[in-house]
Write a protein that holds these residues in place. Structure first.
Motif, PDB file in Angstrom:
ATOM      1  N   ILE A 131       0.842  -1.202   0.000  1.00  0.00           N
ATOM      2  CA  ILE A 131       0.000   0.000   0.000  1.00  0.00           C
ATOM      3  C   ILE A 131       0.876   1.251   0.000  1.00  0.00           C
ATOM      4  CG2 ILE A 131      -1.589   1.368   1.429  1.00  0.00           C
ATOM      5  CD1 ILE A 131      -2.852  -1.372   2.274  1.00  0.00           C
ATOM      6  N   PHE A 132       1.926   1.227   0.815  1.00  0.00           N
ATOM      7  CA  PHE A 132       2.860   2.361   0.897  1.00  0.00           C
ATOM      8  C   PHE A 132       3.419   2.685  -0.494  1.00  0.00           C
ATOM      9  CE2 PHE A 132       7.010   4.262   1.217  1.00  0.00           C
ATOM     10  CZ  PHE A 132       6.983   5.074   2.340  1.00  0.00           C
ATOM     11  N   VAL A 133       3.994   1.684  -1.142  1.00  0.00           N
ATOM     12  CA  VAL A 133       4.667   1.910  -2.431  1.00  0.00           C
ATOM     13  C   VAL A 133       3.654   2.291  -3.517  1.00  0.00           C
ATOM     14  CG1 VAL A 133       6.045   0.829  -4.255  1.00  0.00           C
ATOM     15  CG2 VAL A 133       6.559   0.358  -1.858  1.00  0.00           C
ATOM     16  N   TYR A 134       2.527   1.589  -3.554  1.00  0.00           N
ATOM     17  CA  TYR A 134       1.554   1.812  -4.625  1.00  0.00           C
ATOM     18  C   TYR A 134       0.924   3.196  -4.517  1.00  0.00           C
ATOM     19  CZ  TYR A 134      -1.202   0.155  -8.489  1.00  0.00           C
ATOM     20  OH  TYR A 134      -1.716  -0.012  -9.743  1.00  0.00           O
ATOM     21  N   ASP A 135       0.571   3.587  -3.303  1.00  0.00           N
ATOM     22  CA  ASP A 135      -0.033   4.907  -3.119  1.00  0.00           C
ATOM     23  C   ASP A 135       0.991   6.008  -3.389  1.00  0.00           C
ATOM     24  OD1 ASP A 135      -2.198   6.544  -2.597  1.00  0.00           O
ATOM     25  OD2 ASP A 135      -1.769   6.721  -0.458  1.00  0.00           O
ATOM     26  N   PHE A 136       2.235   5.762  -2.993  1.00  0.00           N
ATOM     27  CA  PHE A 136       3.320   6.728  -3.226  1.00  0.00           C
ATOM     28  C   PHE A 136       3.502   6.969  -4.723  1.00  0.00           C
ATOM     29  CE2 PHE A 136       7.829   7.806  -3.778  1.00  0.00           C
ATOM     30  CZ  PHE A 136       7.955   8.857  -2.879  1.00  0.00           C
ATOM     31  N   LYS A 137       3.460   5.877  -5.513  1.00  0.00           N
ATOM     32  CA  LYS A 137       3.722   5.998  -6.945  1.00  0.00           C
ATOM     33  C   LYS A 137       2.494   6.425  -7.741  1.00  0.00           C
ATOM     34  CE  LYS A 137       6.280   2.717  -8.983  1.00  0.00           C
ATOM     35  NZ  LYS A 137       6.622   1.287  -9.276  1.00  0.00           N
ATOM     36  N   HIS A 138       1.321   5.906  -7.356  1.00  0.00           N
ATOM     37  CA  HIS A 138       0.145   6.082  -8.223  1.00  0.00           C
ATOM     38  C   HIS A 138      -1.012   6.821  -7.573  1.00  0.00           C
ATOM     39  CE1 HIS A 138       2.181   3.358 -10.911  1.00  0.00           C
ATOM     40  NE2 HIS A 138       2.310   2.504  -9.928  1.00  0.00           N
ATOM     41  N   TYR A 139      -0.871   7.210  -6.301  1.00  0.00           N
ATOM     42  CA  TYR A 139      -1.945   7.907  -5.577  1.00  0.00           C
ATOM     43  C   TYR A 139      -3.216   7.070  -5.520  1.00  0.00           C
ATOM     44  CZ  TYR A 139       0.984  12.076  -6.215  1.00  0.00           C
ATOM     45  OH  TYR A 139       2.017  12.979  -6.209  1.00  0.00           O
ATOM     46  N   ILE A 140      -3.039   5.756  -5.496  1.00  0.00           N
ATOM     47  CA  ILE A 140      -4.197   4.851  -5.406  1.00  0.00           C
ATOM     48  C   ILE A 140      -3.874   3.764  -4.376  1.00  0.00           C
ATOM     49  CG2 ILE A 140      -5.471   3.002  -6.605  1.00  0.00           C
ATOM     50  CD1 ILE A 140      -5.157   4.622  -9.174  1.00  0.00           C
ATOM     51  N   ILE A 141      -4.849   3.428  -3.550  1.00  0.00           N
ATOM     52  CA  ILE A 141      -4.696   2.280  -2.655  1.00  0.00           C
ATOM     53  C   ILE A 141      -5.504   1.138  -3.272  1.00  0.00           C
ATOM     54  CG2 ILE A 141      -5.182   1.375  -0.351  1.00  0.00           C
ATOM     55  CD1 ILE A 141      -4.722   4.259   0.683  1.00  0.00           C
ATOM     56  N   PRO A 142      -4.816   0.090  -3.763  1.00  0.00           N
ATOM     57  CA  PRO A 142      -5.532  -0.935  -4.534  1.00  0.00           C
ATOM     58  C   PRO A 142      -6.503  -1.763  -3.684  1.00  0.00           C
ATOM     59  CG  PRO A 142      -3.177  -1.447  -4.377  1.00  0.00           C
ATOM     60  CD  PRO A 142      -3.374  -0.133  -3.715  1.00  0.00           C
ATOM     61  N   ASP A 143      -7.742  -1.891  -4.174  1.00  0.00           N
ATOM     62  CA  ASP A 143      -8.771  -2.687  -3.489  1.00  0.00           C
ATOM     63  C   ASP A 143      -8.341  -4.142  -3.340  1.00  0.00           C
ATOM     64  OD1 ASP A 143     -10.440  -0.596  -3.099  1.00  0.00           O
ATOM     65  OD2 ASP A 143     -11.737  -1.006  -4.816  1.00  0.00           O
ATOM     66  N   LYS A 144      -7.580  -4.634  -4.334  1.00  0.00           N
ATOM     67  CA  LYS A 144      -7.151  -6.029  -4.308  1.00  0.00           C
ATOM     68  C   LYS A 144      -6.246  -6.309  -3.113  1.00  0.00           C
ATOM     69  CE  LYS A 144      -7.356  -7.201  -9.186  1.00  0.00           C
ATOM     70  NZ  LYS A 144      -6.593  -7.218 -10.435  1.00  0.00           N
ATOM     71  N   VAL A 145      -5.654  -5.263  -2.534  1.00  0.00           N
ATOM     72  CA  VAL A 145      -4.792  -5.444  -1.370  1.00  0.00           C
ATOM     73  C   VAL A 145      -5.542  -5.106  -0.084  1.00  0.00           C
ATOM     74  CG1 VAL A 145      -2.638  -4.719  -0.270  1.00  0.00           C
ATOM     75  CG2 VAL A 145      -2.766  -4.918  -2.757  1.00  0.00           C
ATOM     76  N   ILE A 146      -6.297  -3.992  -0.111  1.00  0.00           N
ATOM     77  CA  ILE A 146      -6.882  -3.509   1.147  1.00  0.00           C
ATOM     78  C   ILE A 146      -8.063  -4.361   1.608  1.00  0.00           C
ATOM     79  CG2 ILE A 146      -8.493  -1.768   0.158  1.00  0.00           C
ATOM     80  CD1 ILE A 146      -6.580  -0.469   2.889  1.00  0.00           C
ATOM     81  N   PHE A 147      -8.902  -4.848   0.686  1.00  0.00           N
ATOM     82  CA  PHE A 147     -10.074  -5.629   1.113  1.00  0.00           C
ATOM     83  C   PHE A 147      -9.686  -6.971   1.746  1.00  0.00           C
ATOM     84  CE2 PHE A 147     -12.859  -2.929  -1.782  1.00  0.00           C
ATOM     85  CZ  PHE A 147     -13.416  -2.246  -0.700  1.00  0.00           C
ATOM     86  N   PRO A 148      -8.785  -7.749   1.108  1.00  0.00           N
ATOM     87  CA  PRO A 148      -8.351  -8.984   1.794  1.00  0.00           C
ATOM     88  C   PRO A 148      -7.726  -8.690   3.157  1.00  0.00           C
ATOM     89  CG  PRO A 148      -7.641  -9.008  -0.490  1.00  0.00           C
ATOM     90  CD  PRO A 148      -8.219  -7.643  -0.244  1.00  0.00           C
ATOM     91  N   ALA A 149      -6.942  -7.595   3.254  1.00  0.00           N
ATOM     92  CA  ALA A 149      -6.288  -7.267   4.530  1.00  0.00           C
ATOM     93  C   ALA A 149      -7.332  -6.973   5.598  1.00  0.00           C
ATOM     94  CB  ALA A 149      -5.344  -6.078   4.345  1.00  0.00           C
ATOM     95  N   ILE A 150      -8.407  -6.254   5.220  1.00  0.00           N
ATOM     96  CA  ILE A 150      -9.477  -5.943   6.180  1.00  0.00           C
ATOM     97  C   ILE A 150     -10.158  -7.235   6.645  1.00  0.00           C
ATOM     98  CG2 ILE A 150     -11.811  -4.942   6.373  1.00  0.00           C
ATOM     99  CD1 ILE A 150     -10.789  -2.550   4.741  1.00  0.00           C
ATOM    100  N   ILE A 151     -10.450  -8.122   5.702  1.00  0.00           N
ATOM    101  CA  ILE A 151     -11.143  -9.374   6.051  1.00  0.00           C
ATOM    102  C   ILE A 151     -10.260 -10.241   6.958  1.00  0.00           C
ATOM    103  CG2 ILE A 151     -12.021 -11.552   5.104  1.00  0.00           C
ATOM    104  CD1 ILE A 151     -12.923  -9.795   2.645  1.00  0.00           C
ATOM    105  N   VAL A 152      -8.972 -10.368   6.603  1.00  0.00           N
ATOM    106  CA  VAL A 152      -8.061 -11.185   7.415  1.00  0.00           C
ATOM    107  C   VAL A 152      -7.930 -10.608   8.824  1.00  0.00           C
ATOM    108  CG1 VAL A 152      -5.637 -11.877   7.695  1.00  0.00           C
ATOM    109  CG2 VAL A 152      -6.756 -12.141   5.477  1.00  0.00           C
ATOM    110  N   THR A 153      -7.810  -9.276   8.946  1.00  0.00           N
ATOM    111  CA  THR A 153      -7.644  -8.659  10.262  1.00  0.00           C
ATOM    112  C   THR A 153      -8.912  -8.790  11.101  1.00  0.00           C
ATOM    113  OG1 THR A 153      -6.200  -7.078   9.151  1.00  0.00           O
ATOM    114  CG2 THR A 153      -6.733  -6.624  11.438  1.00  0.00           C
TER     115      THR A 153
END
Ligand SMILES: [Zn+2]
Length: 266
Positions: A115-137
């Motif tokens: 999330i750090f690298v992707y948002d830094f480069k593209h100003y986007i937080i990818p759903d494919k990363v954040i949604f699984p992380a929310i469910i796992v947590t």
């Protein structure tokens, strides 16, 4: 003990190398599990000795062996950061940790790095990363709550799970309010989801520390970039990287920061 952390570090370097692949495939839209890694410039298939974390980058002096094209600093940076952060998360758990807890914390660390690298480069937080992380947590917190209630026979009514859920709604709601008030200019929808995730990871009161630190770091960086003329007042700086930084600091040193603050005001 040294051997344990050495293995964790090497594992972190290898996972970091895989995180770079995930970031690249999120960018290019390719499937995560795909064929062999190729040079992004000449598409030459890379040999195993081109893919050793950090070392290949150093020996090749940061260039592709086949076409001489420059390799991004992102590659060794992500590998080393993953190695170091894996050591720190496992040292918090050491030596009482079970594999299960270690796996969870390494997974969350990896997700936050992407999330750090992707948002830094593209100003986007990818759903494919954040949604699984929310469910796992969410699942991890539920499991933890269950364990403390039924196996350790803790009989207080304060549910840990509700604490984490409350923190998540608070942090997510806070960013959602900024998002609405600034009509999407101050914060993006990704920050709302990231705030929610961070609340789930940290719980109360650590979530406050992480928000506080990230706002300070974000404004200092923003002012610095304006001073050196890289950004104008109105241009956007992605906030995700600061949130991730604040989260790691709160996770590792939050308890100490709270103690220090309490001593200051009393
Ligand atoms: Zn090449």
């Amino acid at each position: 003990m040294f051997l344990f952390f050495f293995i964790i570090f090497i594992l972190g370097l290898a996972i970091g190398s895989f995180l770079n692949v995930i970031i690249f495939r999120l960018e290019s839209g390719e499937k995560i599990i795909n064929d062999r890694s190729k040079c992004m410039n000449c598409r030459h298939v890379l040999e195993w000795h081109d893919l050793i974390p950090v070392l290949s980058f150093v020996f090749l002096k940061g260039r592709c062996r086949y076409c001489g094209n420059k390799i991004s600093w992102q590659y060794p940076f992500v590998e080393i950061a993953t190695g170091i952060l894996f050591i720190i998360v496992s040292s918090i758990q050491y030596p009482v940790s079970s594999i299960f807890y270690l796996l969870f914390w390494c997974y969350i660390t990896s997700a936050l790095i992407v999330i750090f690298v992707y948002d830094f480069k593209h100003y986007i937080i990818p759903d494919k990363v954040i949604f699984p992380a929310i469910i796992v947590t969410l699942g991890f917190n539920l499991f933890n709550d269950f364990v403390t209630r039924y196996t350790l026979h803790v009989t207080n009514n304060n549910s840990q799970f509700l604490n984490f859920l409350f923190s998540a709604i608070l942090a997510g709601g806070f960013f959602y309010a900024i998002f609405v008030i600034t009509k999407g200019k101050g914060m993006g929808g990704g920050d709302v989801k990231l705030g929610f995730l961070i609340g789930l990871i940290l719980g109360w009161p650590l979530v406050l520390i992480s928000l506080f630190l990230s706002f300070i770091a974000g404004s200092v960086a923003g002012m610095f970039l304006m001073l050196i003329g890289k950004k104008k007042m109105k241009s956007v700086i992605p906030f995700g990287p600061f949130l991730v930084l604040g989260t790691f600091i709160a996770l590792f040193w939050g308890g100490g920061i709270i103690k220090w603050y309490m001593n200051m005001i009393i």
